[in-house]
Design a protein around this motif. Structure first.
Motif, PDB file in Angstrom:
ATOM      1  N   TYR A   1      35.357 -37.414 -31.282  1.00  0.00           N
ATOM      2  CA  TYR A   1      34.406 -36.387 -30.846  1.00  0.00           C
ATOM      3  C   TYR A   1      35.135 -35.250 -30.117  1.00  0.00           C
ATOM      4  CZ  TYR A   1      31.044 -34.270 -27.572  1.00  0.00           C
ATOM      5  OH  TYR A   1      30.315 -33.390 -26.818  1.00  0.00           O
TER       6      TYR A   1
ATOM      7  N   GLU B   1      34.665 -32.305 -32.766  1.00  0.00           N
ATOM      8  CA  GLU B   1      33.491 -31.510 -32.359  1.00  0.00           C
ATOM      9  C   GLU B   1      33.808 -30.572 -31.191  1.00  0.00           C
ATOM     10  OE1 GLU B   1      29.647 -33.349 -32.094  1.00  0.00           O
ATOM     11  OE2 GLU B   1      30.283 -35.056 -33.305  1.00  0.00           O
TER      12      GLU B   1
ATOM     13  N   TYR C   1      34.810 -41.584 -29.172  1.00  0.00           N
ATOM     14  CA  TYR C   1      34.843 -40.466 -28.219  1.00  0.00           C
ATOM     15  C   TYR C   1      36.083 -39.603 -28.448  1.00  0.00           C
ATOM     16  CZ  TYR C   1      34.508 -37.944 -23.770  1.00  0.00           C
ATOM     17  OH  TYR C   1      34.405 -36.972 -22.808  1.00  0.00           O
TER      18      TYR C   1
END
Length: 302
Positions: A14, A18, A11
């Motif tokens: 991420y 992202e 996470y």
């Protein structure tokens, strides 16, 4: 706890790659999730699949028992919600335990700000006969004149100041860039500091910094260092008011709205993604409008 640490690592990647979240945002999210992990260990929750709505509600109760505000609890729940949404999307769980958990309503929040007379006292308190005094006035004028965050001020680079257009380019949350204009007072303070005080401070360091604001050793100043500067200015002005970095930002927004600026423009200047973040300042402005009306309109009072 089985699986949690690995999901936390994924996470974090991420968020960084992202979502392109700022380092501060990533730090806050991960810290919230690590605190939740500590709670799970104490409650002997052994796997991700064992986390259900009951566990989350027990965690909620503990947060309130610890005396945390609704605002803080809401933020921690938002961190959990995003984390479990990520795991659910990656097919790590069938159903998010946050599905039926509601965020608590936040208390009505009115931002604190300086009155214009108080700001004048702060400006007068900077001793511009010294390099540090020139720097302190430039910091104060820039924070109040642009409404930028303290972190944005600390990270501002020389090449991002355009004196011909009187604008600065700052990198805000989510690494989003925005241009912000500054006025004549900030321009004068910045020019004086860069041409004089900054050169003296820079000479104390063996390496040249691209950052605008330097500490007494000639290195880049930190956000914490700017907080110390603001505390010192309040002390020099013999003021009894509390000061925190966001209070300058609040003052910038409140004074603009009081003088007739529209909300959308203030939103863009502050770098708020959502208008709702800017609307907290309208409460102060409405109080100001009410005072003006009651004191000016011939039939406002009997």
């Amino acid at each position: 706890m089985t699986g949690y640490k690995e999901w936390l690592r994924q996470y974090k990647e991420y968020l960084q790659i992202e979502k392109n979240a700022s380092p501060h945002t990533v730090h806050m999210y991960i810290r919230d999730l690590e605190e939740f992990q500590e709670f799970l260990l104490k409650e002997v929750v052994s796997t991700i699949d064992d986390i259900d709505m009951g566990v989350v509600r027990l965690y909620l109760s503990q947060l309130y028992d610890n005396g945390l505000s609704r605002r803080t609890v809401s933020r921690k729940l938002s961190s959990l919600r995003g984390f479990f949404r990520f795991i659910e999307r990656e097919e790590g769980i069938e159903k998010s335990p946050m599905m039926d958990v509601r965020l608590p309503k936040e208390n009505h929040y009115i931002p604190q700000f300086f009155y214009e007379e108080e700001m004048e006292e702060l400006f007068k308190s900077a001793d511009t006969s010294t390099p540090l005094g020139q720097r302190n006035l430039a910091i104060l004028e820039l924070l109040y004149g642009t409404g930028i965050r303290v972190s944005e001020c600390a990270n501002l680079e020389l090449e991002r100041i355009d004196f011909s257009l009187s604008t600065i380019l700052v990198t805000g949350k989510g690494r989003k860039e925005r241009y912000i204009p500054f006025g004549e007072f900030a321009k004068s303070a910045l020019e004086n500091y860069i041409e004089n005080g900054r050169k003296e401070l820079s000479a104390k360091s063996g390496s040249a910094s691209s950052k605008v604001f330097l500490n007494n050793r000639g290195n880049s100043i930190t956000p914490r260092g700017i907080r110390v500067v603001l505390d010192k200015l309040v002390t020099n002005a013999s003021m009894t008011v509390d000061i925190h970095p966001h209070k300058m930002r609040h003052s910038f927004a409140t004074h603009l709205l009081n003088e007739g600026a529209d909300l959308r423009s203030v939103q863009e200047l502050l770098g708020h993604e959502h208008l709702s973040s800017t609307q907290i300042y309208t409460h102060v402005s409405k109080d100001r409008l009410k005072d003006v009306y009651e004191n000016s309109h011939p039939r406002a009072r009997k």
